[in-house]
Design a protein around this motif. Sequence first.
Motif, PDB file in Angstrom:
ATOM      1  N   MET A 143       0.804  -1.188   0.039  1.00 12.11           N
ATOM      2  CA  MET A 143      -0.052  -0.037   0.047  1.00 12.11           C
ATOM      3  C   MET A 143       0.819   1.253   0.080  1.00 12.11           C
ATOM      4  O   MET A 143       1.902   1.316   0.627  1.00 12.11           O
ATOM      5  N   LYS A 144       0.374   2.260  -0.761  1.00 12.24           N
ATOM      6  CA  LYS A 144       1.251   3.405  -0.859  1.00 12.24           C
ATOM      7  C   LYS A 144       0.131   4.760  -0.656  1.00 12.24           C
ATOM      8  O   LYS A 144      -0.870   4.536  -0.562  1.00 12.24           O
ATOM      9  N   ILE A 145       0.771   5.721  -0.199  1.00 15.87           N
ATOM     10  CA  ILE A 145       0.000   6.762  -0.156  1.00 15.87           C
ATOM     11  C   ILE A 145      -0.984   7.221  -1.200  1.00 15.87           C
ATOM     12  O   ILE A 145      -0.485   7.338  -2.168  1.00 15.87           O
ATOM     13  N   PRO A 146      -2.474   7.143  -0.960  1.00 26.95           N
ATOM     14  CA  PRO A 146      -3.046   7.541  -2.116  1.00 26.95           C
ATOM     15  C   PRO A 146      -3.267   8.877  -2.319  1.00 26.95           C
ATOM     16  O   PRO A 146      -2.915   9.688  -1.767  1.00 26.95           O
ATOM     17  N   GLU A 147      -3.621   9.266  -3.548  1.00 26.74           N
ATOM     18  CA  GLU A 147      -3.814  10.688  -3.937  1.00 26.74           C
ATOM     19  C   GLU A 147      -5.245  11.251  -3.396  1.00 26.74           C
ATOM     20  O   GLU A 147      -5.222  12.111  -3.453  1.00 26.74           O
ATOM     21  N   SER A 148      -6.213  10.256  -3.439  1.00 25.97           N
ATOM     22  CA  SER A 148      -7.544  10.544  -3.098  1.00 25.97           C
ATOM     23  C   SER A 148      -8.145   9.201  -2.287  1.00 25.97           C
ATOM     24  O   SER A 148      -7.847   8.183  -2.785  1.00 25.97           O
ATOM     25  N   PHE A 149      -9.074   9.758  -1.491  1.00 28.23           N
ATOM     26  CA  PHE A 149     -10.101   8.416  -0.927  1.00 28.23           C
ATOM     27  C   PHE A 149     -11.286   8.952  -0.491  1.00 28.23           C
ATOM     28  O   PHE A 149     -11.461  10.291  -0.280  1.00 28.23           O
ATOM     29  N   ASN A 150     -12.214   8.232  -0.174  1.00 31.96           N
ATOM     30  CA  ASN A 150     -13.532   8.713   0.169  1.00 31.96           C
ATOM     31  C   ASN A 150     -13.742   8.411   1.661  1.00 31.96           C
ATOM     32  O   ASN A 150     -13.185   7.408   2.244  1.00 31.96           O
ATOM     33  N   CYS A 151     -14.285   9.355   2.262  1.00 32.54           N
ATOM     34  CA  CYS A 151     -14.598   9.512   3.865  1.00 32.54           C
ATOM     35  C   CYS A 151     -15.921  10.121   3.972  1.00 32.54           C
ATOM     36  O   CYS A 151     -16.063  11.295   3.529  1.00 32.54           O
ATOM     37  N   ALA A 152     -17.012   9.483   4.631  1.00 33.03           N
ATOM     38  CA  ALA A 152     -18.119   9.976   5.049  1.00 33.03           C
ATOM     39  C   ALA A 152     -18.734  10.775   3.870  1.00 33.03           C
ATOM     40  O   ALA A 152     -19.310  11.911   3.956  1.00 33.03           O
ATOM     41  N   GLY A 153     -18.725  10.187   2.617  1.00 30.23           N
ATOM     42  CA  GLY A 153     -19.445  10.681   1.681  1.00 30.23           C
ATOM     43  C   GLY A 153     -18.610  11.808   0.723  1.00 30.23           C
ATOM     44  O   GLY A 153     -19.217  12.450  -0.236  1.00 30.23           O
ATOM     45  N   THR A 174       2.562   9.387   9.047  1.00 34.78           N
ATOM     46  CA  THR A 174       2.055  10.771   8.820  1.00 34.78           C
ATOM     47  C   THR A 174       0.692  10.690   7.945  1.00 34.78           C
ATOM     48  O   THR A 174      -0.245  11.255   8.536  1.00 34.78           O
ATOM     49  N   PHE A 175       0.823  10.238   6.947  1.00 36.25           N
ATOM     50  CA  PHE A 175      -0.635   9.756   6.245  1.00 36.25           C
ATOM     51  C   PHE A 175      -1.651   9.164   7.206  1.00 36.25           C
ATOM     52  O   PHE A 175      -2.773   9.808   7.325  1.00 36.25           O
ATOM     53  N   LEU A 176      -1.257   8.238   7.706  1.00 33.35           N
ATOM     54  CA  LEU A 176      -2.070   7.536   8.550  1.00 33.35           C
ATOM     55  C   LEU A 176      -2.593   8.555   9.924  1.00 33.35           C
ATOM     56  O   LEU A 176      -3.878   8.524  10.258  1.00 33.35           O
ATOM     57  N   HIS A 177      -1.746   9.040  10.417  1.00 31.98           N
ATOM     58  CA  HIS A 177      -2.099   9.955  11.400  1.00 31.98           C
ATOM     59  C   HIS A 177      -3.368  10.855  11.037  1.00 31.98           C
ATOM     60  O   HIS A 177      -4.150  11.407  11.590  1.00 31.98           O
ATOM     61  N   GLU A 178      -2.829  11.494   9.920  1.00 34.89           N
ATOM     62  CA  GLU A 178      -3.881  12.559   9.450  1.00 34.89           C
ATOM     63  C   GLU A 178      -5.078  11.918   8.925  1.00 34.89           C
ATOM     64  O   GLU A 178      -6.336  12.452   9.092  1.00 34.89           O
ATOM     65  N   LEU A 179      -5.106  10.625   8.412  1.00 38.50           N
ATOM     66  CA  LEU A 179      -6.398   9.926   8.122  1.00 38.50           C
ATOM     67  C   LEU A 179      -7.179   9.690   9.418  1.00 38.50           C
ATOM     68  O   LEU A 179      -8.464   9.878   9.284  1.00 38.50           O
ATOM     69  N   VAL A 180      -6.579   9.494  10.393  1.00 37.50           N
ATOM     70  CA  VAL A 180      -7.291   9.283  11.758  1.00 37.50           C
ATOM     71  C   VAL A 180      -8.005  10.500  12.106  1.00 37.50           C
ATOM     72  O   VAL A 180      -9.116  10.482  12.501  1.00 37.50           O
ATOM     73  N   HIS A 181      -7.167  11.832  11.912  1.00 38.48           N
ATOM     74  CA  HIS A 181      -7.901  13.013  12.111  1.00 38.48           C
ATOM     75  C   HIS A 181      -9.008  13.133  11.351  1.00 38.48           C
ATOM     76  O   HIS A 181      -9.945  13.667  11.807  1.00 38.48           O
ATOM     77  N   GLN A 217     -11.560  11.211  12.928  1.00 41.40           N
ATOM     78  CA  GLN A 217     -12.268  11.956  14.128  1.00 41.40           C
ATOM     79  C   GLN A 217     -13.241  12.902  13.906  1.00 41.40           C
ATOM     80  O   GLN A 217     -14.210  13.122  14.561  1.00 41.40           O
ATOM     81  N   PHE A 218     -12.736  13.726  12.935  1.00 40.32           N
ATOM     82  CA  PHE A 218     -13.674  15.058  12.549  1.00 40.32           C
ATOM     83  C   PHE A 218     -15.061  14.570  12.047  1.00 40.32           C
ATOM     84  O   PHE A 218     -16.115  14.841  12.597  1.00 40.32           O
ATOM     85  N   TYR A 219     -15.081  13.520  11.108  1.00 42.45           N
ATOM     86  CA  TYR A 219     -16.341  13.147  10.762  1.00 42.45           C
ATOM     87  C   TYR A 219     -16.958  12.069  11.512  1.00 42.45           C
ATOM     88  O   TYR A 219     -18.218  11.921  11.436  1.00 42.45           O
ATOM     89  N   HIS A 220     -16.435  11.632  12.796  1.00 39.10           N
ATOM     90  CA  HIS A 220     -17.142  11.079  13.884  1.00 39.10           C
ATOM     91  C   HIS A 220     -17.669  11.769  14.925  1.00 39.10           C
ATOM     92  O   HIS A 220     -18.963  11.795  15.209  1.00 39.10           O
ATOM     93  N   ASN A 221     -16.693  13.068  15.348  1.00 39.06           N
ATOM     94  CA  ASN A 221     -17.459  13.513  16.411  1.00 39.06           C
ATOM     95  C   ASN A 221     -16.779  15.082  16.377  1.00 39.06           C
ATOM     96  O   ASN A 221     -17.260  15.742  17.385  1.00 39.06           O
TER      97      ASN A 221
END
Length: 104
Positions: free
Chosen positions: A1-11, A61-68, A71-75
Amino acid sequence: MKIPESFNCAGFTIKVKIVDTIDDNKFGDCCVVRNEIRIARYLFDVDNEKIKLTDDQMFNTFLHELVHMWQFYHNNEYSETEAQVFANFIQEFLKELSLYHPQK
């Protein structure tokens, strides 16, 4: 797996940009207004020398920001500790399953 150029999250489509540096010598950042994650290629050390980050550092770092983003779209709250711990766990898990391959 490499860092993607984009992905979907919460629509939403989240763009991922690899940039040379980020203000305040940050490894990365997450902007929910732009639905964008930025990852730095370089940081400056205490002697102000420009140091290239390793592929592992950039992926973590990508994974860290992905979790952020999650987090935002969760609460709408952020936890630096939680983001870093989960980034570490996810990276270790992907390596264990041989799903993580640094980008070249």
